[in-house]
Design an enzyme around this catalytic site. Sequence first.
Site, PDB file in Angstrom:
ATOM      1  N   GLY A   1      -6.464 -11.418  23.805  1.00  8.50           N
ATOM      2  CA  GLY A   1      -5.813  -9.610  24.364  1.00  8.50           C
ATOM      3  C   GLY A   1      -7.159  -9.467  25.322  1.00  8.50           C
TER       4      GLY A   1
ATOM      5  N   ASP B   1      -0.004 -17.400  24.134  1.00 15.84           N
ATOM      6  CA  ASP B   1       1.587 -15.834  23.369  1.00 15.84           C
ATOM      7  C   ASP B   1       1.428 -16.030  21.929  1.00 15.84           C
ATOM      8  OD1 ASP B   1       3.311 -14.836  22.704  1.00 15.84           O
ATOM      9  OD2 ASP B   1       4.780 -15.419  23.354  1.00 15.84           O
TER      10      ASP B   1
ATOM     11  N   ALA C   1       3.342 -16.559  18.815  1.00 20.98           N
ATOM     12  CA  ALA C   1       4.393 -17.798  18.680  1.00 20.98           C
ATOM     13  C   ALA C   1       2.703 -18.731  18.225  1.00 20.98           C
ATOM     14  CB  ALA C   1       5.078 -18.877  19.778  1.00 20.98           C
TER      15      ALA C   1
ATOM     16  N   ASN D   1      -8.650  -8.873  18.938  1.00 19.16           N
ATOM     17  CA  ASN D   1      -8.110  -8.095  20.134  1.00 19.16           C
ATOM     18  C   ASN D   1      -6.775  -8.289  20.191  1.00 19.16           C
ATOM     19  OD1 ASN D   1      -8.624  -5.724  21.912  1.00 19.16           O
ATOM     20  ND2 ASN D   1      -7.681  -7.057  23.217  1.00 19.16           N
TER      21      ASN D   1
ATOM     22  N   SER E   1      -7.637  -0.286  13.449  1.00 14.90           N
ATOM     23  CA  SER E   1      -7.070   1.353  14.296  1.00 14.90           C
ATOM     24  C   SER E   1      -7.421   1.993  13.580  1.00 14.90           C
ATOM     25  CB  SER E   1      -6.074   1.251  14.575  1.00 14.90           C
ATOM     26  OG  SER E   1      -5.506   2.398  14.854  1.00 14.90           O
TER      27      SER E   1
ATOM     28  N   TYR F   1       3.496  -1.277  12.875  1.00 13.51           N
ATOM     29  CA  TYR F   1       2.345  -1.405  13.762  1.00 13.51           C
ATOM     30  C   TYR F   1       1.070  -0.831  12.121  1.00 13.51           C
ATOM     31  CZ  TYR F   1      -1.836  -0.101  16.555  1.00 13.51           C
ATOM     32  OH  TYR F   1      -3.086  -0.237  17.294  1.00 13.51           O
TER      33      TYR F   1
ATOM     34  N   LYS G   1      -1.963  -2.802  11.215  1.00 11.82           N
ATOM     35  CA  LYS G   1      -3.564  -2.945  11.016  1.00 11.82           C
ATOM     36  C   LYS G   1      -3.839  -2.197   8.849  1.00 11.82           C
ATOM     37  CE  LYS G   1      -4.179  -2.939  15.057  1.00 11.82           C
ATOM     38  NZ  LYS G   1      -4.440  -4.292  15.848  1.00 11.82           N
TER      39      LYS G   1
ATOM     40  N   THR H   1      -8.055   6.984  19.645  1.00 10.57           N
ATOM     41  CA  THR H   1      -7.678   7.350  20.643  1.00 10.57           C
ATOM     42  C   THR H   1      -8.125   6.102  21.381  1.00 10.57           C
ATOM     43  OG1 THR H   1      -5.663   8.486  19.629  1.00 10.57           O
ATOM     44  CG2 THR H   1      -5.838   8.317  22.068  1.00 10.57           C
ATOM     45  N   ILE H   2      -7.935   5.671  22.353  1.00  7.44           N
ATOM     46  CA  ILE H   2      -9.066   5.153  23.646  1.00  7.44           C
ATOM     47  C   ILE H   2      -7.552   4.717  24.921  1.00  7.44           C
ATOM     48  CG2 ILE H   2     -10.835   3.530  24.281  1.00  7.44           C
ATOM     49  CD1 ILE H   2     -11.270   4.464  21.277  1.00  7.44           C
TER      50      ILE H   2
HETATM   51  N1  LIG Z   1      -6.572   1.544  22.633  1.00 10.64           N
HETATM   52  C1  LIG Z   1      -6.002   2.134  21.715  1.00 10.64           C
HETATM   53  O1  LIG Z   1      -6.287   3.553  21.086  1.00 10.64           O
HETATM   54  C2  LIG Z   1      -6.663   1.256  20.146  1.00 10.64           C
HETATM   55  C3  LIG Z   1      -6.668   2.575  19.299  1.00 10.64           C
HETATM   56  C4  LIG Z   1      -6.875   1.506  17.791  1.00 10.64           C
HETATM   57  C5  LIG Z   1      -6.812  -0.180  17.854  1.00 10.64           C
HETATM   58  N2  LIG Z   1      -6.056  -0.288  18.739  1.00 10.64           N
HETATM   59  C6  LIG Z   1      -6.129  -2.269  19.211  1.00 10.64           C
HETATM   60  O2  LIG Z   1      -7.016  -2.666  20.643  1.00 10.64           O
HETATM   61  C7  LIG Z   1      -6.363  -3.719  20.694  1.00 10.64           C
HETATM   62  C8  LIG Z   1      -6.192  -3.645  22.040  1.00 10.64           C
HETATM   63  O3  LIG Z   1      -5.712  -2.479  22.685  1.00 10.64           O
HETATM   64  P1  LIG Z   1      -5.491  -2.253  24.350  1.00 10.64           P
HETATM   65  O4  LIG Z   1      -4.989  -0.123  23.529  1.00 10.64           O
HETATM   66  O5  LIG Z   1      -7.096  -2.855  24.903  1.00 10.64           O
HETATM   67  O6  LIG Z   1      -3.477  -2.808  24.264  1.00 10.64           O
HETATM   68  P2  LIG Z   1      -3.654  -3.143  25.804  1.00 10.64           P
HETATM   69  O7  LIG Z   1      -1.941  -3.159  25.660  1.00 10.64           O
HETATM   70  O8  LIG Z   1      -4.411  -2.601  26.934  1.00 10.64           O
HETATM   71  O9  LIG Z   1      -3.871  -4.571  25.897  1.00 10.64           O
HETATM   72  C9  LIG Z   1      -3.283  -5.423  24.692  1.00 10.64           C
HETATM   73  C10 LIG Z   1      -3.679  -6.655  25.336  1.00 10.64           C
HETATM   74  O10 LIG Z   1      -3.313  -7.871  24.156  1.00 10.64           O
HETATM   75  C11 LIG Z   1      -2.179  -8.352  24.722  1.00 10.64           C
HETATM   76  N3  LIG Z   1      -1.105  -9.082  23.968  1.00 10.64           N
HETATM   77  C12 LIG Z   1      -0.153  -8.194  23.737  1.00 10.64           C
HETATM   78  N4  LIG Z   1       0.692  -9.398  23.248  1.00 10.64           N
HETATM   79  C13 LIG Z   1      -0.254 -10.547  22.980  1.00 10.64           C
HETATM   80  C14 LIG Z   1       0.477 -11.891  22.640  1.00 10.64           C
HETATM   81  N5  LIG Z   1       1.703 -11.864  22.303  1.00 10.64           N
HETATM   82  N6  LIG Z   1      -0.292 -12.772  22.966  1.00 10.64           N
HETATM   83  C15 LIG Z   1      -1.490 -12.853  23.634  1.00 10.64           C
HETATM   84  N7  LIG Z   1      -1.437 -11.063  24.396  1.00 10.64           N
HETATM   85  C16 LIG Z   1      -0.764 -10.780  24.106  1.00 10.64           C
HETATM   86  C17 LIG Z   1      -1.781  -7.259  26.100  1.00 10.64           C
HETATM   87  O11 LIG Z   1      -1.365  -8.927  27.014  1.00 10.64           O
HETATM   88  C18 LIG Z   1      -3.000  -7.014  26.490  1.00 10.64           C
HETATM   89  O12 LIG Z   1      -3.971  -7.704  27.735  1.00 10.64           O
HETATM   90  C19 LIG Z   1      -4.842  -3.767  19.397  1.00 10.64           C
HETATM   91  O13 LIG Z   1      -5.370  -4.528  18.557  1.00 10.64           O
HETATM   92  C20 LIG Z   1      -4.636  -2.165  18.990  1.00 10.64           C
HETATM   93  O14 LIG Z   1      -3.538  -1.844  18.206  1.00 10.64           O
HETATM   94  C21 LIG Z   1      -6.329   0.453  19.953  1.00 10.64           C
END
Ligand SMILES: NC(=O)c1ccc[n+]([C@@H]2O[C@H](COP(=O)([O-])OP(=O)(O)OC[C@H]3O[C@@H](n4cnc5c(N)ncnc54)[C@H](O)[C@@H]3O)[C@@H](O)[C@H]2O)c1
Length: 258
Positions: A12, A59, A62, A88, A141, A154, A158, A186-187
């Site tokens: 990710g 992906d 899958a 991630n 999370s 979700y 998590k 929350t980021i």
């Molecule tokens: N942003 C937040 O506040 C927050 C809070 C708690 C947890 N998280 C966790 O942190 C991680 C990243 O979150 P984020 O906010 O950067 O999300 P984001 O949506 O900005 O980025 C997620 C990335 O994962 C990739 N991705 C999604 N599905 C995919 C797949 N099937 N195969 C390969 N790549 C895939 C996306 O293309 C993207 O680049 C996640 O696991 C999310 O649950 C985020």
Amino acid sequence: MKHAGKVVIVTGAAQGLGLASAERFHADGASVVLVDLKAERVREHAERLGDRAVWLEADLSACTADMAARVVAKAAEAFGGVDVLVNNAGVIHLDDFVDFPEEAFDWVQRVNLKAPFLLGQAAARAMIRQGRGGSIINMSSINAILAIPNSVAYAVSKGGIKQLTAVMAVGLIPHNIRVNAIGPGTILTDMVKSSVMASETQRQTILSRTPSGRCGEPSEIASVASFLASDDASYIVGQTIYPDGGRLLLDYTVAVKD
Ligand SMILES: NC(=O)c1ccc[n+]([C@@H]2O[C@H](COP(=O)([O-])OP(=O)(O)OC[C@H]3O[C@@H](n4cnc5c(N)ncnc54)[C@H](O)[C@@H]3O)[C@@H](O)[C@H]2O)c1
């Protein structure tokens, strides 16, 4: 350069917390493998980072054992092995519980939970063969603990990551592989802007529950990942660290400003 000479896989990595983590490990001296389904974006980021960065399209919805092995093989081909895996990549789907589509439930588990399991196995096998230990970091999370009514898949994924991390940690520490998780609050990333922060009302509600009075920055999660993968965290095993601005601790009967 606390990670000089290490090889780090980040899933990710096209944007958000994954990109911030890949950039941080790279700045700390590591070679990085940026994995994402958004091939064009990881290609651009890897080219921008330069010498010690490669990318791979995958992906993970899958994900199979073969795909996980290919991800780890990419690190071996490019840089000779793997020292750190950051699981991630994540997705979210929001719907009321009674209407929540089965396909969406499965999709979220495949990306958020099954892929980290398979990638964790593949990386651990390589680390055991290498014989120099390693670190695996799973992105959890605060929703591993907190419940949101329209976010069943979700939250389940998590919560699962918390236990996946615990089981992997006790199974792998005899090989000097430390497994931990990060549970952000929350980021400000695309995922958050398009889901839980989609409206001003939601934004204000979130801030009213966040003692720090602001959302986190992706770099504030990347720094935790860098720490957990470093020797400074050498006795931290199987923990979920919550960089959440105090969200989980605030007594729900008290408003932030009281
Ligand atoms: N942003 C937040 O506040 C927050 C809070 C708690 C947890 N998280 C966790 O942190 C991680 C990243 O979150 P984020 O906010 O950067 O999300 P984001 O949506 O900005 O980025 C997620 C990335 O994962 C990739 N991705 C999604 N599905 C995919 C797949 N099937 N195969 C390969 N790549 C895939 C996306 O293309 C993207 O680049 C996640 O696991 C999310 O649950 C985020």
